[in-house]
Design a protein around this motif. Structure first.
Motif, PDB file in Angstrom:
ATOM      1  N   VAL A  35      30.778  44.250  52.372  1.00 22.38           N
ATOM      2  CA  VAL A  35      30.870  42.982  53.186  1.00 22.38           C
ATOM      3  C   VAL A  35      31.667  42.002  52.671  1.00 22.38           C
ATOM      4  CG1 VAL A  35      29.289  41.189  53.697  1.00 22.38           C
ATOM      5  CG2 VAL A  35      28.477  43.680  54.018  1.00 22.38           C
ATOM      6  N   PRO A  36      31.574  41.570  51.221  1.00 19.24           N
ATOM      7  CA  PRO A  36      32.442  40.466  50.569  1.00 19.24           C
ATOM      8  C   PRO A  36      33.846  40.672  50.888  1.00 19.24           C
ATOM      9  CG  PRO A  36      31.333  41.508  48.895  1.00 19.24           C
ATOM     10  CD  PRO A  36      30.540  42.184  50.310  1.00 19.24           C
ATOM     11  N   VAL A 119      39.295  39.895  47.517  1.00 14.03           N
ATOM     12  CA  VAL A 119      38.070  39.504  46.323  1.00 14.03           C
ATOM     13  C   VAL A 119      38.464  39.443  44.923  1.00 14.03           C
ATOM     14  CG1 VAL A 119      35.908  40.683  45.287  1.00 14.03           C
ATOM     15  CG2 VAL A 119      36.382  40.883  47.737  1.00 14.03           C
ATOM     16  N   LYS A 120      39.629  40.268  44.461  1.00 16.65           N
ATOM     17  CA  LYS A 120      40.140  40.147  43.195  1.00 16.65           C
ATOM     18  C   LYS A 120      40.616  38.583  43.022  1.00 16.65           C
ATOM     19  CE  LYS A 120      40.485  42.795  40.522  1.00 16.65           C
ATOM     20  NZ  LYS A 120      41.362  43.745  39.778  1.00 16.65           N
ATOM     21  N   MET A 121      41.360  38.071  43.955  1.00 17.13           N
ATOM     22  CA  MET A 121      41.976  36.605  44.097  1.00 17.13           C
ATOM     23  C   MET A 121      40.801  35.846  43.763  1.00 17.13           C
ATOM     24  SD  MET A 121      43.788  34.451  46.952  1.00 17.13           S
ATOM     25  CE  MET A 121      43.753  32.780  46.830  1.00 17.13           C
ATOM     26  N   ALA A 122      39.769  35.791  44.456  1.00 20.52           N
ATOM     27  CA  ALA A 122      38.572  34.858  44.409  1.00 20.52           C
ATOM     28  C   ALA A 122      37.909  34.932  42.996  1.00 20.52           C
ATOM     29  CB  ALA A 122      37.425  35.181  45.514  1.00 20.52           C
ATOM     30  N   GLU A 123      37.697  35.955  42.649  1.00 18.88           N
ATOM     31  CA  GLU A 123      36.922  36.322  41.333  1.00 18.88           C
ATOM     32  C   GLU A 123      37.757  35.764  39.954  1.00 18.88           C
ATOM     33  OE1 GLU A 123      35.604  40.310  41.105  1.00 18.88           O
ATOM     34  OE2 GLU A 123      37.239  41.234  40.701  1.00 18.88           O
ATOM     35  N   VAL A 124      38.853  36.090  40.149  1.00 20.02           N
ATOM     36  CA  VAL A 124      39.832  35.374  39.051  1.00 20.02           C
ATOM     37  C   VAL A 124      39.899  34.120  39.138  1.00 20.02           C
ATOM     38  CG1 VAL A 124      42.187  35.603  38.369  1.00 20.02           C
ATOM     39  CG2 VAL A 124      41.067  37.685  38.886  1.00 20.02           C
ATOM     40  N   THR A 125      40.243  33.281  40.442  1.00 18.32           N
ATOM     41  CA  THR A 125      40.279  32.024  40.450  1.00 18.32           C
ATOM     42  C   THR A 125      39.124  31.189  39.925  1.00 18.32           C
ATOM     43  OG1 THR A 125      41.485  32.282  42.522  1.00 18.32           O
ATOM     44  CG2 THR A 125      40.436  30.061  42.242  1.00 18.32           C
ATOM     45  N   LEU A 126      37.821  31.649  40.199  1.00 16.42           N
ATOM     46  CA  LEU A 126      36.609  31.126  39.764  1.00 16.42           C
ATOM     47  C   LEU A 126      36.540  31.365  38.206  1.00 16.42           C
ATOM     48  CD1 LEU A 126      33.861  32.440  42.021  1.00 16.42           C
ATOM     49  CD2 LEU A 126      34.872  29.889  41.626  1.00 16.42           C
ATOM     50  N   GLY A 127      37.060  32.458  37.643  1.00 14.24           N
ATOM     51  CA  GLY A 127      37.205  32.694  36.231  1.00 14.24           C
ATOM     52  C   GLY A 127      38.010  31.737  35.416  1.00 14.24           C
ATOM     53  N   LEU A 128      38.918  31.345  36.167  1.00 17.75           N
ATOM     54  CA  LEU A 128      40.015  30.206  35.319  1.00 17.75           C
ATOM     55  C   LEU A 128      39.432  28.991  35.437  1.00 17.75           C
ATOM     56  CD1 LEU A 128      42.731  30.782  34.274  1.00 17.75           C
ATOM     57  CD2 LEU A 128      41.838  32.843  35.371  1.00 17.75           C
ATOM     58  N   LYS A 129      38.757  28.875  36.642  1.00 17.05           N
ATOM     59  CA  LYS A 129      38.076  27.353  36.729  1.00 17.05           C
ATOM     60  C   LYS A 129      37.049  27.278  35.801  1.00 17.05           C
ATOM     61  CE  LYS A 129      36.295  24.516  40.501  1.00 17.05           C
ATOM     62  NZ  LYS A 129      36.219  24.185  42.005  1.00 17.05           N
ATOM     63  N   GLU A 286      38.561  47.531  40.675  1.00 18.26           N
ATOM     64  CA  GLU A 286      37.731  46.997  39.968  1.00 18.26           C
ATOM     65  C   GLU A 286      37.373  45.665  40.660  1.00 18.26           C
ATOM     66  OE1 GLU A 286      38.216  46.398  35.887  1.00 18.26           O
ATOM     67  OE2 GLU A 286      39.231  48.643  35.765  1.00 18.26           O
ATOM     68  N   ALA A 287      37.652  45.445  41.829  1.00 15.95           N
ATOM     69  CA  ALA A 287      37.621  44.076  42.741  1.00 15.95           C
ATOM     70  C   ALA A 287      35.872  44.299  42.975  1.00 15.95           C
ATOM     71  CB  ALA A 287      38.132  44.411  44.049  1.00 15.95           C
ATOM     72  N   GLY A 288      35.421  42.970  42.682  1.00 15.38           N
ATOM     73  CA  GLY A 288      33.904  42.721  43.035  1.00 15.38           C
ATOM     74  C   GLY A 288      33.214  43.057  41.778  1.00 15.38           C
ATOM     75  N   VAL A 289      33.758  43.780  40.740  1.00 17.23           N
ATOM     76  CA  VAL A 289      33.111  44.059  39.758  1.00 17.23           C
ATOM     77  C   VAL A 289      32.990  42.881  38.340  1.00 17.23           C
ATOM     78  CG1 VAL A 289      33.037  45.605  37.534  1.00 17.23           C
ATOM     79  CG2 VAL A 289      33.185  46.405  39.867  1.00 17.23           C
ATOM     80  N   GLY A 290      34.409  42.278  38.595  1.00 17.45           N
ATOM     81  CA  GLY A 290      34.662  40.949  37.714  1.00 17.45           C
ATOM     82  C   GLY A 290      35.175  41.231  36.438  1.00 17.45           C
ATOM     83  N   SER A 291      35.381  42.730  35.954  1.00 17.39           N
ATOM     84  CA  SER A 291      35.975  42.887  34.805  1.00 17.39           C
ATOM     85  C   SER A 291      37.421  42.286  34.412  1.00 17.39           C
ATOM     86  CB  SER A 291      35.854  44.378  34.571  1.00 17.39           C
ATOM     87  OG  SER A 291      36.741  44.855  35.545  1.00 17.39           O
TER      88      SER A 291
END
Length: 468
Positions: A35-36, A119-129, A286-291
């Motif tokens: 879904v995400p 999803v990989k783009m979204a989680e990495v953007t948040l990680g850098l922020k 690993e998209a959605g996993v956040g690793s």
């Protein structure tokens, strides 16, 4: 061992709880991740289509040392993340997908890899922020830090802290890439006759220790050199298999397409193909996993979205190219029907080209396993640091425990290894996806503002690196 096997079976049964859907049983966690992927692809305006070129330009204009905060270059961060992402899940995992869901699973891996880019783009953007810097100027990042910061910002500090801790706890188990040890030993055993899995595991662990004990700088250097090499060697072998079976390629493509929509009952039909493709695509990308956020957080960047766009390229390379090409090679070779399992299916396909080709595969799988183990050792260290601190004693404690934990994986049967790894991965995804939903609004604003500013800057300077 019976008690261990029972515990693993119980864990996998809980994580992969099935619910009825369209007349079939589908794992709830698979829907939770599907879904995400669809939602954020639409919500962020299909960056997996329109921003790929921008991602490539960023790599050509990335900030140098001293020009932005971070420990390594954006190329170094990407190759470090790819060192963890492009592993034996992209070789043995494709074979597992075929045996679980038939040829149709390969198409679903490709499709899901495309959605995984967003999803990989979204989680990495948040990680850098939301990454943090310690007193020595070193970076610490990952979904656990995102959850802690987002919870505090929204007035739920305990909720964010608890979710971050939950993610870090699951990551400690997910960060022991048992498939890499298990399947690299399986291939080495085929070509050398080595039967002592413990001995192989100890040797591999010792080699991993050389880099893991060195820190992030060593990790980046090893990743930059090994990642392109291992992918090039593997794709060379895959190309040889495809050329050897060139007349069978059209039929194999038709089999993959038809299997995605009306697979055989033995592999669960179309739904079985989708579920198998989804499980293996998540493991491969690993998209959605956040690793991979933990690797990208090290990057020198001027804007978080810049690294998010670079991260788009991971599923494109690892799942849509490496997995799809390898899957097609196994289908044309027909070895997935041979009754073998895991890496043995790929080895049999390579052997059709030349008797020495399994040796080439052995070199590849050792490279894949080694670079992935090194990268995941760093990921686990980030999770450990979140839970127990980043002091020298805490870091050395984890590194020693990680190295000790590797050898046993060579002696466990593949089915249990896959269940352990998949369970850990999908448990990591639960809190990580919650963070994505909580930040959906700010993600869209950040991405839109960055792309708009980048376009304006490009028009003014005739260059695309103003905000890289």
């Amino acid at each position: 061992m019976d008690g261990f096997n029972a515990a693993v079976d119980a864990l996998a049964g809980a994580v992969f709880l099935k619910v009825p859907l369209l007349g079939a049983q589908i794992e709830l966690i698979v829907l939770y991740l599907a879904v995400p992927m669809l939602f954020f692809t639409i919500w962020l305006g299909f960056p997996n289509v329109r921003a790929v070129g921008r991602a490539l330009r960023i790599l050509r204009t990335q900030p140098g040392p001293g020009q932005a905060k971070g420990d390594i270059s954006q190329w170094g961060a990407l190759t470090t993340a790819l060192a963890g992402t492009i592993g034996l899940g992209n070789i043995a995992g494709v074979a597992v997908a075929l045996t679980m869901g038939g040829p149709g699973a390969i198409l679903w891996m490709f499709v899901i890899g495309w959605f995984a880019m967003t999803v990989k783009m979204a989680e990495v953007t948040l990680g850098l922020k939301y990454r943090t810097f310690d007193s020595r100027g070193h970076v610490h990042g990952g979904p656990m830090y995102v959850l802690r910061a987002v919870g505090a910002a929204r007035g739920w500090p305990r909720f964010g802290l608890a979710l971050g801790g939950l993610y870090a706890f699951f990551a400690l188990f997910g960060a022991i890439p048992m498939v890499q040890v298990n399947q690299s030993f399986a291939q080495v055993k085929v070509v050398t006759g080595l039967s002592n899995g413990w001995a192989y595991g100890v040797l591999l662990a010792a080699a991993v220790a050389l880099v893991t004990l060195g820190g992030a700088a060593w990790l980046g250097e090893v990743a930059k050199r090994l990642t392109p090499l291992k992918v090039a060697v593997y794709l060379t072998g895959v190309a040889a298999v495809l050329i050897f079976h060139a007349p069978a390629i059209p039929g194999a493509l038709a089999e993959i397409w038809q299997g995605a929509w009306n697979g055989t009952a033995a592999t669960g039909g179309a739904v079985g193909a989708f579920v198998a493709g989804m499980r293996r695509a998540v493991f491969a990308s690993e998209a959605g996993v956040g690793s991979a956020v933990m690797a990208h957080s090290l990057a020198r960047v001027r804007h978080p979205v810049s690294e998010g766009l670079v991260a788009l390229l991971e599923p494109l390379l690892g799942t849509m190219i490496v997995c799809a090409a390898g899957g097609l090679a196994l289908v044309v070779a027909g070895t997935w029907r041979s009754g073998l399992e895991g890496i043995a299916i790929t080895s049999a396909a390579f052997a059709q080209v030349s008797p020495w080709f399994p040796w080439l595969l052995a070199v590849v799988v050792v490279l894949f396993a080694y670079s992935t183990l090194v990268a995941w050792g760093f990921y686990g260290l980030q999770a450990w640091g979140y839970l127990f601190g980043n002091g020298p004693k805490a870091q050395w404690s984890y590194k020693i425990l990680y190295i000790i934990a590797l050898p046993p994986a060579a002696a466990i049967d593949l089915g249990r290894v896959v269940d352990i790894v998949d369970s850990s991965f999908f448990l990591m995804a639960i809190p990580n996806v919650i963070a994505l939903y909580l930040c959906a609004g700010e993600l869209r604003r950040d991405v839109q503002d960055y792309l708009r500013a980048s376009e304006d800057g490009a028009q003014r300077t005739s260059g695309a690196g103003a905000l890289g």
